[in-house]
Design a protein around this motif. Structure first.
Motif, mmCIF file in Angstrom:
data_model
loop_
_atom_site.group_PDB
_atom_site.id
_atom_site.type_symbol
_atom_site.label_atom_id
_atom_site.label_comp_id
_atom_site.label_asym_id
_atom_site.label_seq_id
_atom_site.Cartn_x
_atom_site.Cartn_y
_atom_site.Cartn_z
ATOM 1 N N ALA A 58 8.259 9.570 -7.400
ATOM 2 C CA ALA A 58 7.791 8.188 -7.392
ATOM 3 C C ALA A 58 6.406 8.100 -6.753
ATOM 4 C CB ALA A 58 8.775 7.311 -6.611
ATOM 5 N N PRO A 59 5.563 7.176 -7.217
ATOM 6 C CA PRO A 59 4.250 7.010 -6.582
ATOM 7 C C PRO A 59 4.412 6.669 -5.101
ATOM 8 C CG PRO A 59 4.338 5.830 -8.672
ATOM 9 C CD PRO A 59 5.750 6.276 -8.366
ATOM 10 N N GLY A 60 3.553 7.233 -4.283
ATOM 11 C CA GLY A 60 3.610 6.983 -2.845
ATOM 12 C C GLY A 60 2.215 6.881 -2.277
ATOM 13 N N PRO A 61 2.094 6.932 -0.949
ATOM 14 C CA PRO A 61 0.771 6.837 -0.320
ATOM 15 C C PRO A 61 -0.158 7.939 -0.802
ATOM 16 C CG PRO A 61 2.520 6.614 1.312
ATOM 17 C CD PRO A 61 3.178 7.047 0.033
ATOM 18 N N THR A 62 -1.407 7.599 -0.927
ATOM 19 C CA THR A 62 -2.412 8.580 -1.323
ATOM 20 C C THR A 62 -3.531 8.602 -0.293
ATOM 21 O OG1 THR A 62 -3.567 6.930 -2.669
ATOM 22 C CG2 THR A 62 -1.933 8.328 -3.783
ATOM 23 N N PHE A 63 -4.240 9.712 -0.275
ATOM 24 C CA PHE A 63 -5.340 9.855 0.677
ATOM 25 C C PHE A 63 -6.568 9.132 0.162
ATOM 26 C CE2 PHE A 63 -8.995 12.043 2.481
ATOM 27 C CZ PHE A 63 -8.687 11.966 3.823
ATOM 28 N N GLY A 64 -7.275 8.426 1.053
ATOM 29 C CA GLY A 64 -8.482 7.715 0.678
ATOM 30 C C GLY A 64 -9.412 7.565 1.855
ATOM 31 N N PRO A 65 -10.555 6.935 1.651
ATOM 32 C CA PRO A 65 -11.562 6.838 2.713
ATOM 33 C C PRO A 65 -11.169 5.906 3.859
ATOM 34 C CG PRO A 65 -12.261 5.604 0.777
ATOM 35 C CD PRO A 65 -11.040 6.362 0.380
ATOM 36 N N ASP A 66 -10.276 4.949 3.605
ATOM 37 C CA ASP A 66 -9.834 4.023 4.657
ATOM 38 C C ASP A 66 -8.711 4.686 5.452
ATOM 39 O OD1 ASP A 66 -8.914 1.980 6.264
ATOM 40 O OD2 ASP A 66 -8.977 0.461 4.671
ATOM 41 N N ILE A 67 -9.074 5.385 6.532
ATOM 42 C CA ILE A 67 -8.095 6.158 7.286
ATOM 43 C C ILE A 67 -7.052 5.256 7.926
ATOM 44 C CG2 ILE A 67 -7.780 7.728 9.222
ATOM 45 C CD1 ILE A 67 -9.025 8.993 6.761
ATOM 46 N N ALA A 68 -7.452 4.080 8.388
ATOM 47 C CA ALA A 68 -6.488 3.164 8.993
ATOM 48 C C ALA A 68 -5.408 2.772 7.991
ATOM 49 C CB ALA A 68 -7.201 1.924 9.523
ATOM 50 N N LYS A 69 -5.815 2.523 6.751
ATOM 51 C CA LYS A 69 -4.837 2.172 5.714
ATOM 52 C C LYS A 69 -3.942 3.360 5.390
ATOM 53 C CE LYS A 69 -4.359 0.271 1.044
ATOM 54 N NZ LYS A 69 -3.381 1.301 0.639
#
Length: 361
Positions: A58-69
C-alpha cells in the motif's frame, strides 16, 4: 515508492551505493532482468502474506525535502504500531536524559526487569527520522521478550546534524551506563540506520577507549552502507521500482565524511570487525539491507567473531516493526534469547533502573 518499515527502502534508491567504494560494477557484468510476477514465498506465514498485501504494497510515507513533514508522516505510522505493540506487550515507558542525551527507558511491566543487564536501542529512520515513536517500536517488544530494560537513544539526526553527532550521543549514553553496569552486561541493537549506527558505535568505542559491549544486534542492515543484489531486488520484490543510482555520499548526515574510515563504514576495516563482540544479524529475503547483512556476517566469520545469522524468507525491510506477522514475533523471541545468553549479569554493581544524569548536550 512503497511503505516498508522505517523507510530505508523508500530512500534506498535515492541514497544507496556500493558497500566499500564508489566504483560502479562493470556494465559487462550486468544482466537484463525480465519482468515476471513474483508471488510471496511459500515459506512465509499466512499472517505475513496478508500483511504484505494489505500494508507493504500500500502507498505510504515517502521521502521529500520537507523533513518535518517526513518525520510526522512516519510518526503517524509508528503511533499505530505502538498501539498494537502495547496491546500485546505490557511495558512501562519513562522519558529522561542520560549523559545529556534524550532517552526513553522501556521496561517490562508484568515482571521485575533483569537488574543486572541493560540494552541500548538505536532506532532506524535513515538518519532523518525515528526519534521517540520509531524508537518505541523497536524497544517495546524487545524489552518484553528479553525481560531487560531497553534504553532508546534519541540521537541527533540530519539535516540538522552531521557525522559523528549520532556516534557521540551513543557514546555519551553508553559511558554513563558504564557507571552502573559492566560492559559485558550491556547489549546494543538497532534496525536499518540504527543497525549501521550500532556497528559505527562499536568502532567509535574502540577508538575512544571505551570497552566493547557484551553483544550487539544488527537488524536489516550490516556494518556497511546498502549495496549488492538486495538493493536492486528488494524494491521490485516489495512493489517498487529498481534503482541504485546515488550513493550515500549524497546523504547530508555523511557530508564530508571519509568513507574509508571504519567509524563510517566498519566493514572497510578487517581489524575493526575482528574486535566486534558476539553479533546477532537479522534480515529478510526482500530486505534491501540483506546483502550488507550477509557481507557483514561473512566478515565476522572470517575474523573468528561469534555471529548468528537469521534470515526470514519473503520478509521485507524492517518487517519486525509490525507485530502481526508470525515472523516478527519469532524475531522478538530470537533477540531476547540471544541477549539473555550472551550478556553477563552484573548484579553487584546495578541499582534500580538506568543511571540518570542531567545536562544538555
Amino acid at each position: 515508492m512503497r511503505k516498508s518499515g522505517f523507510g530505508l527502502v523508500a530512500i534506498v534508491g535515492l541514497l544507496a551505493g556500493p558497500a566499500f567504494s564508489q566504483d560502479a560494477t562493470p556494465s559487462s557484468a550486468a544482466v537484463e532482468v525480465s519482468a515476471f510476477e513474483l508471488p510471496l514465498s511459500d515459506f512465509a506465514s499466512p499472517e505475513a502474506g496478508r500483511w504484505f498485501a494489505d500494508h507493504v504494497l500500500a502507498p505510504g510515507p515517502t521521502f521529500g525535502p520537507d523533513i518535518a513533514k517526513v518525520r510526522e508522516d512516519y510518526a503517524v505510522v509508528d503511533r499505530s504500531r505502538i498501539a498494537r505493540l502495547r496491546a500485546l506487550y505490557t511495558v512501562s515507558i519513562k522519558r529522561t536524559e542520560i549523559g545529556g542525551v534524550p532517552v526513553q527507558i522501556v521496561t517490562p511491566a508484568d515482571r521485575a526487569p533483569d537488574p543486572g543487564r541493560s540494552l541500548i536501542n538505536l532506532h532506524g529512520g535513515g538518519f532523518f527520522w525515528g526519534s521517540d515513536t520509531g524508537a518505541l517500536v523497536e524497544a517495546i517488544p524487545i524489552a518484553a521478550s528479553s525481560g531487560m530494560q531497553v534504553v532508546t537513544v534519541d540521537y541527533r539526526l540530519a539535516p540538522e546534524a552531521r557525522f559523528p553527532a549520532a556516534s557521540e550521543d551513543v557514546a555519551s549514553v553508553y559511558a554513563s551506563l558504564l557507571e552502573r553496569y559492566d560492559a559485558k552486561s550491556i547489549g546494543i541493537y538497532g534496525c536499518s540506520a540504527g543497525s549501521m549506527l550500532t556497528a559505527q558505535s562499536v568502532v567509535w568505542f574502540q577508538q575512544h577507549e571505551l570497552p566493547s559491549p557484551g553483544a550487539i544486534g544488527l537488524f536489516c542492515m550490516g556494518a556497511s552502507m546498502p549495496g549488492g543484489d538486495s538493493v536492486y531486488l528488494s524494491q521490485v520484490a516489495s512493489g517498487g521500482e529498481p534503482g541504485n543510482s546515488i550513493d550515500w555520499t549524497a546523504h547530508p548526515y555523511f557530508a564530508g565524511a571519509d568513507f574509508s574510515d571504519p567509524k563510517v563504514v566498519p566493514l572497510a576495516s578487517p581489524e575493526a570487525i575482528a574486535a566486534f563482540p558476539p553479533t546477532l544479524l537479522i534480515s529478510g529475503t526482500r530486505d534491501g539491507g540483506l546483502s550488507s547483512v550477509l557481507a557483514t556476517h561473512a566478515a565476522l566469520n572470517r575474523a573468528g567473531v561469534s555471529a548468528n545469522l537469521h534470515v526470514w524468507d519473503g520478509m521485507w525491510h524492517s518487517f519486525m516493526s509490525d507485530p502481526e506477522p508470525e515472523e516478527s514475533r519469532e524475531a522478538y523471541r530470537t533477540v531476547g534469547a540471544f541477549f539473555r545468553k550472551e550478556l553477563e549479569s552484573d548484579d553487584a554493581r546495578t541499582g534500580s533502573g538506568a543511571l540518570e544524569t542531567g545536562g544538555k548536550r
